[in-house]
Design a protein around this motif. Sequence first.
Motif, PDB file in Angstrom:
ATOM      1  N   THR A 144      22.834   3.519  79.975  1.00 19.24           N
ATOM      2  CA  THR A 144      23.916   4.319  80.464  1.00 19.24           C
ATOM      3  C   THR A 144      25.401   4.993  79.827  1.00 19.24           C
ATOM      4  O   THR A 144      25.887   5.583  79.494  1.00 19.24           O
ATOM      5  CB  THR A 144      25.175   3.421  81.639  1.00 19.24           C
ATOM      6  OG1 THR A 144      25.275   2.950  81.119  1.00 19.24           O
ATOM      7  CG2 THR A 144      24.083   3.099  82.798  1.00 19.24           C
ATOM      8  N   THR A 173      19.387  11.255  80.271  1.00 22.12           N
ATOM      9  CA  THR A 173      19.974  10.972  82.017  1.00 22.12           C
ATOM     10  C   THR A 173      20.905   9.586  82.214  1.00 22.12           C
ATOM     11  O   THR A 173      22.091  10.038  82.755  1.00 22.12           O
ATOM     12  CB  THR A 173      18.455  11.885  82.704  1.00 22.12           C
ATOM     13  OG1 THR A 173      17.702   9.954  82.673  1.00 22.12           O
ATOM     14  CG2 THR A 173      17.709  12.545  82.577  1.00 22.12           C
ATOM     15  N   GLU A 175      20.168   7.358  83.878  1.00 23.76           N
ATOM     16  CA  GLU A 175      19.403   7.146  84.953  1.00 23.76           C
ATOM     17  C   GLU A 175      18.866   5.991  85.070  1.00 23.76           C
ATOM     18  O   GLU A 175      18.128   5.438  83.880  1.00 23.76           O
ATOM     19  CB  GLU A 175      18.644   8.175  86.104  1.00 23.76           C
ATOM     20  CG  GLU A 175      19.236   9.524  86.275  1.00 23.76           C
ATOM     21  CD  GLU A 175      18.039  10.530  86.103  1.00 23.76           C
ATOM     22  OE1 GLU A 175      17.011  10.754  86.287  1.00 23.76           O
ATOM     23  OE2 GLU A 175      18.654  11.924  86.601  1.00 23.76           O
TER      24      GLU A 175
END
Length: 269
Positions: A144, A173, A175
Amino acid sequence: MTGEAAPDEGAADGSERPAVGYALDGPVAWLTIDRPERRNALSAEVRAGLWTGVRRFRDDVDAAVLVMTAAGDRAFCAGGDLKEMATETLRVPPPDYLPQIGRNIEIDKPVIAAVNGVAYAGGFLLTQCADLVVAAEHARFAITEAKVGRGTPWAASLPYLLPPRVVMHMLLTGEPVSARRGYELGLVNEVVPADQLRAAAHDLALRVAANAPLSVRLAKQTVGLLARYPVERAYEEAERLWEPVYLSDDAQEGPRAFREGRRPVWKGR
């Protein structure tokens, strides 16, 4: 935990539980981050406890396998303690910020991550450094740092574990990847219901610990050779590493025990 040994007692002054506990259950050492109210984030206290724990395991002659896990069912480790980072205005983390097995500390015995919840950022790094990963069905894995403007120099070795485009997607991302998807990608070895996580990790650790210790330790080293050397050199290093194992007492004990229809008694030499 099945047959869990008594964990370390509280802090030195007896005032509170340690941030990271170490317990020995037969040949299996359990290293448990115990700050569930803070999602087991990597505060200075937790990082110090992890360093103490992995060094203790390294030097513990009674411990054959380490299982790294965390308290609670929400987070294995949510990553760095962002409030602490903001207070201290942390810039570039020092090389010893967190134990990275195989990079800033050598542990020749197997390490299993039992992931009981989210493993984000530095928590993902801890699982990356493990040799085997058992995850609860609800566990999630994510890098993250891009979401909070931090860095991931430790991701340099990730394309060795995962396809480069998978790594790129995770890095760009931020994600999360589900435990099941992690299993499909080869990041996770086993996915189990949450209430079976400890038992599954313990069973896996015992199966590893039952094998010849020299063979287990050299197998761990062999898997990493191709990340360090060209394939021809990797074979040469493997031959050099394994020769003492072939010449060991245990190499004779294994076939002898098979012939005699009994379990081998390993000496580790």
